[in-house]
Design a protein around this motif. Structure first.
Motif, short mmCIF file in Angstrom:
data_model
loop_
_atom_site.label_atom_id
_atom_site.label_comp_id
_atom_site.label_asym_id
_atom_site.label_seq_id
_atom_site.Cartn_x
_atom_site.Cartn_y
_atom_site.Cartn_z
N GLU A 376 -18.64 -8.15 5.75
CA GLU A 376 -17.90 -8.19 4.31
C GLU A 376 -17.70 -6.61 3.81
N GLU A 377 -16.76 -6.88 2.84
CA GLU A 377 -17.12 -5.74 1.86
C GLU A 377 -17.14 -6.21 0.82
N THR A 378 -18.33 -5.60 -0.18
CA THR A 378 -18.58 -5.62 -1.16
C THR A 378 -17.19 -4.90 -2.81
N PHE A 379 -16.67 -4.31 -2.14
CA PHE A 379 -15.50 -3.37 -3.11
C PHE A 379 -14.33 -3.95 -2.28
N TYR A 380 -13.64 -4.02 -2.84
CA TYR A 380 -12.11 -3.97 -2.20
C TYR A 380 -11.16 -3.70 -3.44
N LEU A 381 -10.68 -3.42 -2.50
CA LEU A 381 -9.66 -2.70 -3.48
C LEU A 381 -7.57 -3.35 -2.68
N HIS A 382 -6.86 -4.08 -3.87
CA HIS A 382 -5.94 -4.84 -3.65
C HIS A 382 -4.24 -3.83 -4.00
N TYR A 383 -3.62 -2.96 -3.62
CA TYR A 383 -2.18 -3.43 -4.38
C TYR A 383 -0.65 -4.25 -3.84
N GLU A 403 1.67 -2.67 1.68
CA GLU A 403 0.96 -3.38 0.72
C GLU A 403 0.29 -3.07 1.08
N ILE A 404 -0.09 -3.81 2.75
CA ILE A 404 -1.67 -3.68 2.78
C ILE A 404 -1.86 -2.16 3.63
N GLY A 405 -0.95 -1.21 3.43
CA GLY A 405 -1.50 0.35 3.91
C GLY A 405 -1.94 1.02 2.88
N HIS A 406 -0.81 1.16 2.03
CA HIS A 406 -1.52 2.01 0.64
C HIS A 406 -2.92 1.50 -0.24
N GLY A 407 -3.06 -0.30 0.35
CA GLY A 407 -3.83 -0.58 -1.00
C GLY A 407 -5.37 0.16 0.34
N ASN A 408 -4.90 0.35 1.56
CA ASN A 408 -6.14 0.76 1.78
C ASN A 408 -6.57 2.19 1.94
N LEU A 409 -5.60 3.12 2.29
CA LEU A 409 -5.43 4.15 1.33
C LEU A 409 -6.41 4.21 0.05
N ALA A 410 -5.46 3.53 -0.33
CA ALA A 410 -6.73 3.76 -2.04
C ALA A 410 -8.26 3.19 -1.89
N GLN A 411 -8.24 2.32 -1.64
CA GLN A 411 -9.30 2.00 -1.21
C GLN A 411 -10.56 3.01 -0.91
N ARG A 427 -14.34 -5.66 -7.27
CA ARG A 427 -12.66 -6.22 -7.07
C ARG A 427 -11.45 -4.98 -7.61
N VAL A 428 -10.58 -4.68 -7.19
CA VAL A 428 -9.51 -3.79 -8.07
C VAL A 428 -8.36 -4.50 -7.67
N VAL A 429 -7.73 -4.11 -8.68
CA VAL A 429 -5.78 -5.11 -7.83
C VAL A 429 -4.83 -4.18 -8.96
N SER A 430 -4.15 -3.78 -7.78
CA SER A 430 -2.97 -2.35 -8.96
C SER A 430 -1.99 -2.94 -8.25
N GLU A 431 -1.55 -3.02 -9.82
CA GLU A 431 -0.50 -3.26 -10.49
C GLU A 431 0.96 -2.37 -10.55
N VAL A 432 1.87 -2.40 -9.52
CA VAL A 432 2.35 -1.08 -9.68
C VAL A 432 4.12 -1.33 -9.99
N LEU A 433 3.97 -0.86 -11.79
CA LEU A 433 5.22 -1.69 -12.91
C LEU A 433 6.17 -0.37 -12.94
N GLU A 434 6.24 0.43 -12.45
CA GLU A 434 6.89 1.77 -12.03
C GLU A 434 6.78 2.15 -10.46
N SER A 435 7.85 2.91 -10.19
CA SER A 435 8.04 4.01 -9.17
C SER A 435 8.88 4.92 -8.87
N ASN A 436 8.64 5.71 -8.75
CA ASN A 436 9.46 6.99 -8.47
C ASN A 436 8.27 7.65 -7.66
N GLY A 437 7.63 7.78 -6.39
CA GLY A 437 7.00 8.89 -6.12
C GLY A 437 5.63 8.51 -6.47
#
Length: 739
Positions: A376-383, A403-411, A427-437
């Motif tokens: 089990e993971e007690t720290f995880y991040l979703h993107y 999304e799985i790959g980028h979330g894993n990198l940030a985690q 649990r950390v969740v990142s909501e990308v609201l704008e993207s250009n790089g």
């Protein structure tokens, strides 16, 4: 009759080997190979259609699956069969796909499927490190056009030494874990996590992996030759027109150069390039566009790409007007969302991420149930990357591989900075609201601040930056904080995260051959300068983690109790713990320590009063009086032969105070000495050997009255048990046996 097989063995130099075998399994596939290391066996097959598709891109499907039977396990769930791939399997697919895809011809548009299956598992072997080798070997045994053999290798640094493809157990001791994909000539992909290593140390690990990969590539070539190297299939090559290419280049190159140099926003720049493309189309008739439309678009894209690259190499100017090492403007904010346990906004140029943190108990841990790994993971991040973040509208069909790959990198970037004694599941969740790089690096930055805002005591803050590289073979330019367009037009895209003291994670995709380690180290050092600049912006916004969690956030207390009291705390059918949770408005989770077998009790609640009540109940249940100690008790019941008293400090723990222990004088009626509700002191004597019950006494702490004479002890020689009957019984002679 078993068919003839062909085999090559790769010596890893430490007694371990990897074997490649073909000729026995899946012979209708265009290429198939079994890769074995220890008892781990991977079957890889490749098939490519002989009929071209109408798609504008290469339709490659890379699939990796771990079969539960490989480890002698049953799949979880109701249907008991493997279904959609797990996140871990998808991450392996991405690792292999990123190395294979660039090596197919650019004009090869035939449906191609590479399937890798773990058929036998070995606890001492991590199969993901063998997947790239298996995929490339299968392709080498086919007639599919492919530039050169590749392989992938995991490198871990354990006790200061680099180890190739370690076991999962040994990997737990490593301070560096990277996966490298390469051909014999060039490194093409790097991904991994580190414990704040330096740029030079990372480069040394890549070199170590590359040397091992060269040996694996040679083994593939030998296997293909022994098996019988197939002639590469012929396919219809895309038509070219040098005159047309020259015409479009002359008409558009300078205009594209000027647009790139104007330093406009993404929207304005995109519109300008779109208008230029319309001008190019207007140069041709409808018949010519119908006949050579794709060719015209391709030549325009090439002129566009060359203009942007030349601008950077010749003048050091980028699409948005920045210098090569310049970072876009940054603004940050924490505690933006009032009801979350932690939140932060990170905005860099036209990229924005909003991160949230949720705190919970071990019950909210992310369960990992795979043939190769359980835990089990007690720290995880979703993107999350919604279409509106790039101003687009398209169907949403579940979580994408990206999304799985980028979330894993940030985690990976952040998890090493979570303290080992953090009591929460986070649990950390990142909501990308704008993207250009590089929204993944924005996720790392927003994630860092949201964790600090939530009161998670990060060891150190982490920042991340996406870098690019443009090279013409002689000159090169390293680009800090790349735009989306620079990602597509450049020769290398690499993301680096870290603290002020070193790198914590990285992801690189290298598109040019023979990249020197000198350029790589220089690029990593420029990335470090950019990381530190961004880190400064983060710490200006929130210098240190909040000392306490928010008022509405749950507080968690962990208490260990002896194993024998777990049942009492749970109660019959869970009655005690359920009523306690309801009464105190807390969440209580009980786990058992596998080593000490103690009960680990987690108490989660927003009100300290409720948590204190739970702690008091635990103290009460686990209360053990010490022999010879004096305790305050309350009379809760009067009996003819004594009083039932309850320990004041441990409500619910009762003991009988016998009438003979109330006072030195003879007591005829308990009520003459104590009444209901009285609070008195008693001395604890432990277990009474006669009654085999706990004994407490009030008189033992009272002064003995003057002239008091104790009653003589009862004569133990009296009584029917000592009348000699036992002796007489022993003296009896046994009856004579009857015939």
């Amino acid at each position: 009759m078993i068919p003839q097989t062909f085999k090559e063995v790769i010596d890893l130099g430490d007694g371990r080997t990897i074997s490649l075998e073909t000729g026995k399994l899946a012979k209708q596939a265009h290429g198939s190979v079994v890769v074995q290391m220890g008892n781990a066996m991977l079957l890889c097959t490749v098939v490519s259609s002989y009929t071209p598709t109408t798609m504008d891109f290469f339709p490659l499907t890379l699939d990796y699956r771990e079969k539960f039977a490989a480890a002698g396990l049953f799949p979880g769930g109701y249907f008991k069969r493997e279904a959609r791939p797990s996140s871990e399997e998808i991450l392996v697919m991405r690792l292999v796909d990123r190395v294979l895809r660039p090596l197919f011809p650019k004009d090869y548009k035939f449906e191609t499927q590479v399937m890798i299956q773990l058929m036998s598992h070995d606890d001492e072997v991590m199969p993901d490190a063998l997947a790239g080798l298996a995929a490339s070997a299968a392709i080498q045994l086919s007639d599919i056009p492919f530039e050169t053999p590749i392989s992938e290798a995991r490198v871990a640094r354990i006790n200061g030494e680099f180890v190739l493809n370690p076991s999962r157990e040994k990997l737990a001791e490593a301070d560096m874990d990277i996966m490298v994909g390469a051909s014999a000539d060039s490194v093409m992909m790097v991904e991994g996590q580190m414990d704040e290593c330096s740029e030079e140390e990372m480069a040394e690990a890549i070199k170590f992996a590359h040397e091992a990969i060269k040996v694996q590539c040679e083994a593939q070539t030998r296997l293909a030759e022994a098996f019988g190297k197939k002639e590469t299939r012929e396919y219809e090559v895309a038509e070219t027109d040098e005159d047309l290419e020259k015409k479009i280049h002359e008409a558009t190159y300078q205009k594209a150069y000027d647009i790139a140099k104007s330093g406009t926003s993404k929207k304005e720049r995109s519109q300008a390039f779109s208008d230029l493309k319309d001008e190019v189309k207007a140069m041709f008739s409808e018949e010519e566009l119908e006949e050579k439309g794709k060719m015209i678009s391709g030549y325009f894209a090439a002129a566009h790409k060359n203009a942007v690259r030349d601008l950077t190499l010749k003048e050091g100017i980028r699409l948005d007007g920045r210098k090569t090492d310049e970072i876009r403007p940054i603004w940050c904010e924490v505690d933006y969302l009032p009801s979350t346990h932690g939140s932060a906004i990170f905005t860099r140029g036209e990229t924005q991420a909003l991160a949230t943190v949720t705190l919970g108990t071990s019950r909210e841990a992310n369960q990992v149930d795979l043939p190769t790994q359980q835990g089990e993971e007690t720290f995880y991040l979703h993107y999350n990357f919604p279409p509106f973040s790039t101003g687009e509208a398209y169907p949403i069909r579940g979580t994408s591989r990206r999304e799985i790959g980028h979330g894993n990198l940030a985690q990976r970037a952040l998890k090493g900075m979570i303290p080992a004694d953090c009591p929460y599941t986070v649990r950390v969740v990142s909501e990308v609201l704008e993207s250009n790089g590089s929204s993944s690096m924005a996720t790392v930055c927003a994630g860092t601040m949201s964790l600090m805002d939530a009161g998670v005591q990060l060891k150190k803050p982490v920042s991340g930056i996406a870098m690019g590289l443009i090279s013409d073979g002689e000159n090169y330019a390293v680009l800090s904080d790349i735009l989306g367009d620079e990602d597509h037009l450049g020769d290398m895209d690499f993301k680096v995260t870290g603290t002020e003291d070193g790198i914590t994670a990285c992801q690189m995709d290298i598109k040019i051959k023979g990249l020197s380690y000198e350029i790589l180290v220089n690029a990593l050092k420029q990335a470090r300068a950019g990381r530190l600049h961004i880190l400064e912006k983060l710490t200006e916004t929130i210098p240190a983690p909040s000392q306490n969690v928010k008022a509405h956030s749950p507080k968690i207390i962990t208490r260990r109790i002896p194993n024998e009291f777990i049942g009492a705390l749970i109660g019959p059918g869970g009655k005690v713990i359920q009523e306690l949770q309801k009464e105190t408005k807390t969440e209580i989770v009980i786990n058992e320590d596998p080593v000490t077998e103690e009960g680990i009790v987690e108490i989660l609640g927003t009100q300290q009063e409720g948590i204190d009540k739970v702690l008091a109940k635990i103290d009460s249940i686990t209360f053990k009086p010490e022999k010879g100690s004096v305790y305050e008790v309350k009379v809760i019941k009067i009996l003819d032969f004594g009083a039932v008293v309850e320990y004041v400090d441990a409500p619910g723990n009762e003991v009988l105070l016998h009438i003979s222990e109330l006072a030195w004088e003879r007591t005829n009626d308990v009520n003459d000495v104590v009444k209901m509700g009285d609070v008195i002191d008693v001395k604890y004597f432990g277990m009474d050997p006669k009654t085999r019950k706990e004994k407490v006494s009030r008189k033992a702490i009272l002064p003995k009255p003057e002239g008091f004479k104790e009653r003589a002890p009862r004569d133990n020689n009296r009584g029917r048990d000592n009348r000699g009957r036992d002796n007489r019984r022993d003296d009896r002679k046994p009856r004579e046996k009857r015939d």
